[in-house]
Motif scaffolding. Sequence first.
Motif, short mmCIF file in Angstrom:
data_model
loop_
_atom_site.label_atom_id
_atom_site.label_comp_id
_atom_site.label_asym_id
_atom_site.label_seq_id
_atom_site.Cartn_x
_atom_site.Cartn_y
_atom_site.Cartn_z
N PRO A 1 0.52 -1.18 -0.27
CA PRO A 1 -0.13 0.07 -0.08
C PRO A 1 0.66 1.42 -0.06
O PRO A 1 2.02 1.38 0.72
N TYR A 2 0.32 2.65 -0.67
CA TYR A 2 1.18 3.88 -1.05
C TYR A 2 2.60 3.17 -1.75
O TYR A 2 3.45 4.37 -0.52
N GLU A 3 2.65 2.85 -2.45
CA GLU A 3 3.90 2.39 -3.11
C GLU A 3 4.34 3.30 -4.02
O GLU A 3 3.11 3.85 -4.56
N ASP A 4 5.77 3.91 -4.20
CA ASP A 4 5.85 5.12 -5.12
C ASP A 4 6.13 4.17 -6.41
O ASP A 4 6.78 3.22 -6.03
N ASP A 5 5.16 4.19 -6.69
CA ASP A 5 5.71 4.44 -8.56
C ASP A 5 6.32 4.02 -9.39
O ASP A 5 7.50 3.21 -10.65
N ARG A 6 7.33 5.16 -8.68
CA ARG A 6 8.65 5.71 -9.39
C ARG A 6 9.56 4.82 -9.21
O ARG A 6 10.97 4.16 -10.27
N ASN A 7 9.84 4.82 -7.85
CA ASN A 7 10.73 3.06 -7.89
C ASN A 7 10.76 1.92 -6.74
O ASN A 7 11.75 1.74 -5.80
N GLY A 8 9.86 2.11 -6.41
CA GLY A 8 9.14 0.50 -5.64
C GLY A 8 8.65 0.40 -4.25
O GLY A 8 9.32 -0.79 -3.88
N GLN A 9 9.32 1.51 -4.07
CA GLN A 9 9.47 1.78 -2.28
C GLN A 9 8.05 2.51 -2.02
O GLN A 9 7.36 3.14 -2.54
N VAL A 10 8.08 2.24 -0.35
CA VAL A 10 7.64 2.95 0.58
C VAL A 10 6.90 4.18 0.22
O VAL A 10 8.18 4.62 0.43
N CYS A 11 6.32 4.63 0.48
CA CYS A 11 6.03 6.50 -0.05
C CYS A 11 6.71 6.68 1.62
O CYS A 11 6.82 6.87 2.58
N ARG A 12 8.17 8.15 0.70
CA ARG A 12 9.20 8.29 1.96
C ARG A 12 7.93 9.14 2.99
O ARG A 12 8.26 10.05 3.86
N LYS A 13 7.05 9.86 2.17
CA LYS A 13 6.93 10.86 2.93
C LYS A 13 5.98 10.83 3.45
O LYS A 13 4.64 11.28 3.73
N LYS A 14 6.21 9.91 4.41
CA LYS A 14 4.96 9.29 5.67
C LYS A 14 4.15 10.42 6.38
O LYS A 14 3.10 10.34 6.56
N TYR A 15 4.33 11.98 6.83
CA TYR A 15 3.72 12.17 7.67
C TYR A 15 3.37 13.11 6.97
O TYR A 15 1.95 13.06 7.01
N SER A 16 3.26 14.03 5.71
CA SER A 16 2.29 14.22 5.09
C SER A 16 1.23 12.89 4.51
O SER A 16 0.07 13.04 3.94
N LEU A 17 1.62 11.81 4.37
CA LEU A 17 0.95 10.66 3.74
C LEU A 17 -0.33 9.76 5.03
O LEU A 17 -1.36 9.75 5.03
N LEU A 18 0.52 10.25 6.37
CA LEU A 18 0.05 9.77 7.50
C LEU A 18 -1.90 10.91 7.79
O LEU A 18 -2.81 10.60 7.96
N PHE A 19 -1.01 12.69 7.08
CA PHE A 19 -2.69 13.40 7.04
C PHE A 19 -3.63 13.18 6.51
O PHE A 19 -4.35 13.27 6.18
N GLY A 20 -3.07 12.50 5.23
CA GLY A 20 -3.77 12.58 4.33
C GLY A 20 -4.28 11.58 4.47
O GLY A 20 -5.73 10.99 3.86
N ILE A 21 -4.24 10.00 4.89
CA ILE A 21 -4.97 9.34 5.37
C ILE A 21 -5.94 9.88 6.33
O ILE A 21 -7.23 9.37 6.16
N CYS A 22 -5.64 10.32 7.36
CA CYS A 22 -6.65 10.69 8.27
C CYS A 22 -7.72 11.88 7.87
O CYS A 22 -9.14 12.52 7.68
N LYS A 23 -8.06 12.03 6.06
CA LYS A 23 -8.63 13.14 5.81
C LYS A 23 -8.94 12.30 4.88
O LYS A 23 -9.85 12.99 3.88
N GLY A 24 -8.64 10.99 4.57
CA GLY A 24 -9.47 10.25 3.65
C GLY A 24 -9.08 9.83 2.31
O GLY A 24 -9.35 8.65 1.64
N THR A 25 -7.69 9.37 2.34
CA THR A 25 -6.70 9.34 1.06
C THR A 25 -6.44 7.69 1.86
O THR A 25 -6.68 7.01 2.81
N ARG A 26 -6.37 6.90 0.32
CA ARG A 26 -6.21 5.10 0.29
C ARG A 26 -5.10 5.29 -0.11
O ARG A 26 -4.93 5.68 -1.47
#
Length: 326
Positions: A178-203
């Motif tokens: 989940p939340y894999e970065d298509d460019r390099n196959g690694q989980v997105c490193r912008k953890k805290y911004s992504l967590l904020f997005g998840i709390c707002k409805g990002t999936r």
Amino acid sequence: MHNKEAPVTSPVKFFYDEAKILQRMKHPHIVIFYGVTSLFAREGLVMEFLEGGNLHELILSKKNLPWTDRLRLLHELISAINFLHNHDDKKAYIHGDIKPLNTLLTKFMVLKLTDFGAVNMIVSTNALPPSIEISPKTQHTWPYTAPEFFDSDAKETPAMDIYSFGIVVYELLTRIRPYEDDRNGQVCRKKYSLLFGICKGTRPNQSKLDEVKEQLKQHQDVDIFLKLQSLMKECWEHEPSKRPKAIEILKTLTKQMDELSDTDAPGEETFTPVDESPVMCVQETFRPVDESPVMCVQDIQSTSQQEDNVSVNKAPIPGMHKLSLK
């Protein structure tokens, strides 16, 4: 958004808390627990050895994974979760860290849930009582953690496990993290911004689901995919009360499996029913705990907060003993 802080408690206490919980868990899709050991000043949990690896490895492997097997694995997982939530009339056990790394496989590819270090209990009532904390809440793995968990005033509920289950469904549907970065196959490193997005409805990435749907549109398995995708979205609903309960999901997947069994043509390969699986022989192949000095030990140090690493020591364990539940 706030991070919950774990109380300062001895690692040994966490270890024995997990052992006490494991001793209560008797289910075909929960790892068998034999006892605890203390050897060379190190504490260990003694559990059955599952040689099939874990679901995380299977998902990311190149192995063929039929859609009937994906459905069966999810059925086995929700069966274990339902047991946790409903087997005790007085308490609901919340696993708190449902993810592919915590789901082990036998050599027959039968799933068993493990790692109960984040389990909490709540009293089974219609009201929402304070949770009785058993283990550190920091053990939760963020890509699988329900958004309400990050609210400092929120109480842990079974709905959090259902959200995590929904993320696991996504992984089995797409075979990516989940939340894999298509460019390099690694989980997105912008953890805290992504967590904020998840709390707002990002999936997780919807386009990956669309790709799978396109690949299956002329295939008979598209029906399995579409039903699981719909269930997945119900499970990761932002509002916890809108998520289905484990028993409801179990009934839905059981019905789906039964329908497939009814429509299978003669000669077609089908998945093995749970109650006929060779995994039931695993417990019988081990001698009783007090007679068998050689089993697999999970070192207490493996209960650290590392997300992807579990150390296993296969050394003899002469100091093993059963745990007294008092």
